[in-house]
Design a protein around this motif. Structure first.
Motif, PDB file in Angstrom:
ATOM      1  N   THR A   6     -17.203  -1.210   4.306  1.00 43.65           N
ATOM      2  CA  THR A   6     -16.666  -1.852   5.507  1.00 43.65           C
ATOM      3  C   THR A   6     -16.384  -0.777   6.547  1.00 43.65           C
ATOM      4  O   THR A   6     -16.099   0.375   6.214  1.00 43.65           O
ATOM      5  N   ALA A   8     -14.524  -0.669  10.644  1.00 41.45           N
ATOM      6  CA  ALA A   8     -13.925  -1.365  11.789  1.00 41.45           C
ATOM      7  C   ALA A   8     -13.686  -2.838  11.477  1.00 41.45           C
ATOM      8  O   ALA A   8     -13.834  -3.703  12.342  1.00 41.45           O
ATOM      9  N   GLY A   9     -13.328  -3.107  10.218  1.00 40.50           N
ATOM     10  CA  GLY A   9     -13.024  -4.471   9.816  1.00 40.50           C
ATOM     11  C   GLY A   9     -14.231  -5.347   9.562  1.00 40.50           C
ATOM     12  O   GLY A   9     -14.085  -6.560   9.353  1.00 40.50           O
ATOM     13  N   LEU A  10     -15.425  -4.748   9.532  1.00 42.13           N
ATOM     14  CA  LEU A  10     -16.656  -5.510   9.342  1.00 42.13           C
ATOM     15  C   LEU A  10     -17.410  -4.997   8.116  1.00 42.13           C
ATOM     16  O   LEU A  10     -17.371  -3.802   7.821  1.00 42.13           O
TER      17      LEU A  10
END
Length: 308
Positions: A6, A8-10
């Protein structure tokens, strides 16, 4: 060190043939992942240009919010081709997060990864909010003015004082998270507590909420300086993990200014005695104190988690 999953939160998705069709079939928006691109370790600049162009053509540059750059060729000898990313800036209008040098140690040891001045990159992407860099050989950051950058991280086995001074001389009013792996002198780490003084003062980073000075052979000196640093009362997280923090540094933290306002104090990978560890937990009852990964000296020597 493994590849991240993951960023940056993605979730990270490797750009490769057929991957966009698979995402589309699942109904996953192309903007809902962090796209990872890389070349073979022997590839040249033209190969990286081809991969980047292909990714932006197939995915659609307007859908790329986060980009993870792995190998760009002989990273131990050549810095990343930042000019190609800069040239593609109009095709990446929504880029918010960028990771440079996301490689495993098998691909390239962290202390070998070459870099260059990243200030032109920041200037080219005024909307960038997250910049993470792995490796610091040749890394520079000329003083820059950037109004949107929230998170800046440099992972290294040895960080030069020049990079710290460049950060200190920059204007980063939105920065909330600063993470620096200071490393060891054997691999170019020459940052001193004096170099960090502008960061400790907090004057140039008014919104800073997380300060991570990790992987440091000067961890005890850093802890002593933080004991009275003006930036500490505004922090939510203080991270001194991965280094060689000992009872000396732990005692300095306990005798210094109050730390009870912190949400988290990360001291993992440490050389703190059980007695001092118990005191830290007892005197900071409302703080999430991470004292995991206790280390033992090796023939009287202490080692950071990452060096070469």
């Amino acid at each position: 060190m493994r590849h991240i999953t993951t960023f940056a939160g993605l979730p990270v998705v490797q750009f490769e043939p057929g991957v966009v069709d698979r995402l589309d079939a699942k109904g996953t928006p192309r903007s809902a992942v962090a796209w990872r691109i890389e070349t073979d370790y022997e590839a040249d600049e033209e190969a990286f240009r081809t991969v980047l162009d292909r990714c932006l053509d197939v995915v659609g540059g307007e859908s790329v919010q986060a980009l993870v750059v792995g190998q760009w060729g002989e990273a131990y000898d050549t810095p990343p081709p930042l000019h190609l990313l800069i040239a593609a800036r109009l095709r990446l209008p929504h880029l918010r997060a960028l990771f440079l040098g996301e490689m495993t140690s098998e691909e390239c040891e962290i202390s070998w990864i070459n870099h260059t001045d990243v200030a032109p990159l920041l200037a080219a992407f005024p909307g960038l909010e997250v910049l993470r860099i792995r490796g610091a050989d040749g890394l520079q950051l000329s003083p820059v003015r950037h109004m949107r950058l929230r998170e800046l991280a440099v992972e290294s086995g040895g960080l030069s004082a020049g990079v710290v001074r460049g950060i200190a001389d920059s204007h980063l009013p939105a920065l909330t998270d600063l993470e620096l792996w200071l490393g060891v002198s054997q691999y170019g780490g020459d940052v001193s507590v004096e170099d960090l003084a502008p960061v400790f003062s907090g004057t140039g980073v008014p919104r800073l909420r997380r300060l991570a000075l990790r992987n440091a052979e000067i961890a005890d000196q850093v802890a002593a300086a933080l004991a009275g640093a003006p930036v500490v009362p505004r922090l939510e997280t203080l991270d001194l993990s991965l280094g060689i923090l000992s009872d000396q540094g732990a005692e300095a933290l306990l005798l210094g200014q109050p730390l009870t306002h912190l949400r988290r104090l990360d001291l993992s990978h440490h050389f703190i005695s059980a007695e001092l560890a118990d005191r830290l937990r007892a005197e900071l009852p409302g703080v999430d104190v991470d004292l995991s990964d206790e280390q033992e000296e090796d023939d009287g020597e202490r080692y950071t988690a990452v060096s070469e």
